[in-house]
Design an enzyme around this catalytic site. Structure first.
Site, PDB file in Angstrom:
ATOM      1  N   GLU A  95      71.243 -16.256  28.501  1.00  0.00           N
ATOM      2  CA  GLU A  95      72.107 -17.355  28.063  1.00  0.00           C
ATOM      3  C   GLU A  95      71.896 -17.674  26.582  1.00  0.00           C
ATOM      4  OE1 GLU A  95      72.111 -20.708  30.890  1.00  0.00           O
ATOM      5  OE2 GLU A  95      71.251 -19.274  32.303  1.00  0.00           O
TER       6      GLU A  95
ATOM      7  N   PHE B 259      84.476 -21.868  39.140  1.00  0.00           N
ATOM      8  CA  PHE B 259      85.255 -20.615  39.135  1.00  0.00           C
ATOM      9  C   PHE B 259      84.797 -19.771  37.948  1.00  0.00           C
ATOM     10  CE2 PHE B 259      89.603 -18.462  39.296  1.00  0.00           C
ATOM     11  CZ  PHE B 259      89.444 -17.972  40.581  1.00  0.00           C
TER      12      PHE B 259
ATOM     13  N   ASP C 265      63.736 -21.010  35.443  1.00  0.00           N
ATOM     14  CA  ASP C 265      64.535 -20.450  36.535  1.00  0.00           C
ATOM     15  C   ASP C 265      63.626 -19.912  37.648  1.00  0.00           C
ATOM     16  OD1 ASP C 265      67.212 -19.259  37.604  1.00  0.00           O
ATOM     17  OD2 ASP C 265      65.845 -17.560  37.575  1.00  0.00           O
TER      18      ASP C 265
ATOM     19  N   THR D 118      79.085 -24.561  40.708  1.00  0.00           N
ATOM     20  CA  THR D 118      79.030 -25.135  39.351  1.00  0.00           C
ATOM     21  C   THR D 118      77.657 -24.835  38.739  1.00  0.00           C
ATOM     22  OG1 THR D 118      78.215 -27.303  40.065  1.00  0.00           O
ATOM     23  CG2 THR D 118      80.609 -26.969  40.105  1.00  0.00           C
TER      24      THR D 118
ATOM     25  N   LYS E 200      63.208 -21.398  41.615  1.00  0.00           N
ATOM     26  CA  LYS E 200      63.309 -20.545  42.807  1.00  0.00           C
ATOM     27  C   LYS E 200      62.055 -20.671  43.680  1.00  0.00           C
ATOM     28  CE  LYS E 200      66.689 -17.383  40.900  1.00  0.00           C
ATOM     29  NZ  LYS E 200      66.900 -16.333  39.881  1.00  0.00           N
TER      30      LYS E 200
END
Lengths: 345, 345
Positions: A213, A12, A224, A100, A228
């Site tokens: 980040e 969330f 990252d 998550t 992908k």
């Protein structure tokens, strides 16, 4: 006939909350246009507790609680274990939305969350790249054996249709390779460096606006982008690949100086992803490249992304996603959900 | 289980013949991967006769005949009337592939061909924009009433997935507007003029390589672009529009001089299409515009095309088609066919 779906949100954060907002916004449209209603019967968070309520959690209250730093526990109606898997087991949902954090090394614990969802008879929609590259075969087989769906449109290029494009629109086409810009963060950092910032200054600015980040290595060192590339290769080219197997160079070698040199001849540095067969060998690569104004990558600015697919029947099919945000990722989750509903009818 | 489909080709020009070639090339894949076989039971042409054979026409022979300027009549096994509609009625097919020439004024006679197909119980796949803008409502209702499909992916941007993108991948999204380059011919002409040619010289060159028609007005005056804008508005925005209603300016006002002026500040002239709501009013436009290197339209060269959609849930989703040809249009027909087959199972 209107059918009700029980939805479970594992995760969330920015994406999970944007999805909750989108559900609120689209509630009426989902009922009238797609004949479906929903209850969110469970929400679990990393640091703000969790709640299960078979009558449906008040999404507005859940959003307010988490965004004011409070716990969801006060909305909970069902005693359940603390782990996410125990939470999923206690939820009795129809569809699990897994958002998550990504673990690029081995995809855990998201793989376990998704497996638990299937074992409980839930379809699973995830925005998480980890399970796609580290658990694709196992998870798709598990889903198939139980006649359930595993959907992950938001795992690459947010809500822009990539995986769904290859399901129906590109039936009969064979993917031969692709190239593009798949990491938003480094694309923005390179733009900032073109304005004269050093990499460190660009990272600081990126962190101040929430794009970069705290540990920028995942983006800056090309992880990252590599995950992908691995996800697209694994799913769309049926060539299983881990991010570790991608030939990977990040942007630490790019300085304002060499960006200026490129600009003097009308070129830009971009972190370019590519994969495909070269003389029979499969090559997958992430590396900075200079591109000119005649390249479709040149105008891909800020956090936008772009991929060009080469297919046996289409020499170049490009997909551009401009200015994405958590709400575009949330749309990918919604589109996956609606496709599950469609197939179930 | 393998199912056999009887295919009827009304139109056997560049696109129809490319489709026949693609069927030959993909025959084995269609059988093994999609569980289908096919007979082409009818082919009609504009100037090379027509043939009907319930046992299946030899496609290689049909291609050789037409491409050597001979008639298909020698392959015919069934006496039938001369008109295309009489031909369609005599064919007894499962799927009609309509690729006759576009009539931008009223969509005829393609609308009649398609209606006849439905009346004979055939699904219809067309590459023809005319029926989409001039007969969309009537034809979709006719198809629905008989539980048949009307598909037309190739009508805009050849085989690049546009209409199919909005069926499943973009479920739950609402299209607010779009802009882009939709006419290949003028895009190439403007490139040629940027190399110093006058419009007349560019048209002559375009005609010599088969990109520009004998009467270039359809492209040069923006009619083809307008009909595509009308098709996208009608189908994707549920805003019925004829090409005559599009605010249309062609490229006759563009000279090598003003192209040079733009180039001096790093800009190019492009024929830009757009549609969407402005202060509550629906506006649709085709007009030349100057674009800079920061626009995704700048790098769209030659016969490539590009469209950017603005959706309620995605601020910018672009689709680029690079270097299309008749074989990419043929792929759109194949993808439509496979989607019909999928829905029928």
């Amino acid at each position: 006939m209107v059918k009700n779906y029980r939805l479970v949100l594992a995760g969330f954060g920015n994406v999970g909350r944007a999805f909750a907002r989108l559900l609120i916004k689209k509630e009426e449209e989902l009922r009238t246009k797609y004949g479906l209603t929903f209850n969110v019967t469970g929400i679990s968070t990393g640091r703000h507790g969790s709640a299960i309520d078979q009558d449906g959690i008040d999404l507005v209250r859940a959003l307010v609680l988490v965004e004011s730093g409070r716990s969801l526990n006060e909305l909970n109606k069902v005693v359940h274990g603390e782990s996410t898997d125990a939470f999923i087991k206690a939820c009795h949902g129809d569809v699990l939305f897994e958002t998550t954090p990504v673990n690029p090394i081995n995809g855990q614990p998201a793989i376990d969350h998704i497996s638990t969802g299937f074992e409980q008879g839930m379809h699973v929609v995830t925005a998480n790249k980890g399970p796609v590259v580290h658990g694709y075969q196992k998870l798709t087989e598990l889903a198939r054996s139980r006649n359930l769906h595993l959907m992950f449109e938001s795992a690459v290029m947010d809500g822009a249709p990539i995986f769904s494009l290859f399901r129906e629109p590109l039936m009969g086409a064979k993917l031969l390779g692709f190239y593009g810009i798949l990491n938003s963060c480094t694309n923005l950092l390179l733009d900032l460096m073109a304005e004269g910032k050093t990499l460190e200054e660009a990272i600081q600015y990126g962190q101040s606006i929430g794009i970069t980040e705290t540990d920028p290595s995942n983006d800056v060192d090309g992880w990252d982008a590599s995950i992908k590339v691995a996800a697209l290769s694994t799913v769309l080219m049926l060539h299983p690949l881990t991010p570790q197997e991608v030939d990977r160079t990040g942007i630490r070698g790019i300085s304002p100086n060499i960006i200026r040199e490129a600009a003097m001849v009308g070129e830009k540095w971009k972190l370019v992803c590519s994969a495909g067969y070269e003389q029979g060998d499969f090559k997958a690569k992430v590396a900075p490249q200079r591109v000119g104004a005649d390249s479709p990558l040149y105008s891909v600015n800020g956090t936008s992304s772009f991929v060009v697919f080469t297919l046996d029947v289409l020499p170049g099919l490009g997909i551009l996603e401009s200015n994405p945000g958590p709400e575009t990722t949330a749309f990918g989750l919604l589109a996956d959900f609606l496709n599950i509903v469609k197939d179930a009818n």
